[in-house]
Design an enzyme around this catalytic site. Structure first.
Site, mmCIF file in Angstrom:
data_model
loop_
_atom_site.group_PDB
_atom_site.id
_atom_site.type_symbol
_atom_site.label_atom_id
_atom_site.label_comp_id
_atom_site.label_asym_id
_atom_site.label_seq_id
_atom_site.Cartn_x
_atom_site.Cartn_y
_atom_site.Cartn_z
ATOM 1 N N CYS A 56 -15.725 -0.458 -9.448
ATOM 2 C CA CYS A 56 -14.698 -1.066 -10.299
ATOM 3 C C CYS A 56 -14.162 -2.334 -9.632
ATOM 4 C CB CYS A 56 -13.559 -0.063 -10.518
ATOM 5 S SG CYS A 56 -12.742 0.392 -8.954
ATOM 6 N N ARG A 71 -10.454 -1.057 -7.028
ATOM 7 C CA ARG A 71 -10.385 -0.346 -5.745
ATOM 8 C C ARG A 71 -10.358 -1.373 -4.624
ATOM 9 N NH1 ARG A 71 -11.483 4.616 -3.271
ATOM 10 N NH2 ARG A 71 -12.611 4.473 -1.299
ATOM 11 N N ASP A 109 0.868 -1.165 0.000
ATOM 12 C CA ASP A 109 0.000 0.000 0.000
ATOM 13 C C ASP A 109 0.916 1.230 0.000
ATOM 14 O OD1 ASP A 109 -2.371 1.604 0.425
ATOM 15 O OD2 ASP A 109 -1.730 1.761 2.509
ATOM 16 N N ARG A 110 0.411 2.386 -0.345
ATOM 17 C CA ARG A 110 1.247 3.593 -0.374
ATOM 18 C C ARG A 110 1.088 4.430 0.892
ATOM 19 N NH1 ARG A 110 0.172 8.518 -4.447
ATOM 20 N NH2 ARG A 110 -0.805 9.328 -2.568
ATOM 21 N N ASP A 111 -0.058 5.118 1.031
ATOM 22 C CA ASP A 111 -0.242 6.068 2.133
ATOM 23 C C ASP A 111 -0.395 5.333 3.464
ATOM 24 O OD1 ASP A 111 -0.264 8.004 0.111
ATOM 25 O OD2 ASP A 111 -2.434 7.877 -0.108
ATOM 26 N N ASP A 126 -1.839 -0.811 5.746
ATOM 27 C CA ASP A 126 -2.272 -0.338 7.071
ATOM 28 C C ASP A 126 -3.794 -0.301 7.222
ATOM 29 O OD1 ASP A 126 -2.563 1.808 5.267
ATOM 30 O OD2 ASP A 126 -2.336 3.275 6.861
ATOM 31 N N CYS A 157 -5.736 2.877 -8.338
ATOM 32 C CA CYS A 157 -7.139 2.940 -8.737
ATOM 33 C C CYS A 157 -7.593 4.386 -8.629
ATOM 34 C CB CYS A 157 -7.985 2.058 -7.817
ATOM 35 S SG CYS A 157 -9.757 2.359 -8.030
#
Length: 196
Positions: free
Chosen positions: A115, A118, A15-17, A144, A96
């Site tokens: 979609c 996501r 994941d990024r954030d 997270d 996404c």
């Protein structure tokens, strides 16, 4: 590693954030992206291992009209540049741009759809798997949010939930395969698992 190799290779999906960079709501500009301490070094260790490193991230900020696909490319260029200062790199980034709620104000109606990309849907993981010849049986997801864990479960891969506090997230009653405080801890676990 070439994405067209014959033998499927394992990957760590990130994941990024809140996993690689600080969670700051909807990041709209490159300047808002700030790495979490230790994240780039953890990714560098993955780069030196058998694992591909693939980011899969929900970015409804595009559907909301707060930034464009071009802006997102600039944000992700900054991410690669920041971790590159530590000798690390991400093999590929998938995002996404959609949001399922037609009623959120403003933004782009063409992206306000239900979609399959996501998270918790596994579409981004499955697209990367096809593009990069990834071995899902040997792969991991680190994130997270419970949506990361659900996406991993739906894709058939192991999952690690990053949690800085000992509270249960009741969005989806799911158990990750492991919990760690941060990406460094998750990479320690993955690399120890693969050599154990």
């Amino acid at each position: 590693m070439s994405p067209s190799q014959q033998t499927p290779v394992p990957a760590v999906f990130l994941d990024r954030d809140g996993t690689i960079n600080e969670e700051r709501g909807h990041i709209q500009t490159p300047e808002e992206l700030v790495l979490l301490a230790g994240a780039a070094s953890a990714i560098r260790r993955l780069n030196a291992s058998q694992y591909l490193t693939v980011v899969v991230t929900n970015q409804s900020v595009i559907a909301r009209g707060k930034c464009t696909e071009i802006d997102m490319k600039t944000i992700h260029n900054r991410l690669q540049s920041l971790i590159g200062e530590f000798g690390a790199s991400i093999d590929r980034i998938y995002y996404c741009p959609h949001h399922p709620d037609q009623l959120i104000p403003g933004g782009r109606q063409d992206l306000k759809i239900v979609c399959d990309c996501r998270k918790p849907e596994p579409g981004l993981i499955l697209r990367a798997t096809k593009d990069m010849n990834i071995d899902l049986k040997m792969s991991w997801m680190v994130g997270d949010m419970t949506s990361d864990i659900e996406a991993a479960k739906r894709a058939g891969i192991r999952s690690i939930l990053l949690t800085k506090k000992d509270v249960s997230d009741s969005q989806i009653p799911l158990r990750p395969d492991a919990k760690c405080l941060d990406l460094k801890g998750a990479v320690d676990l993955i690399l120890n698992y693969s050599t154990g």
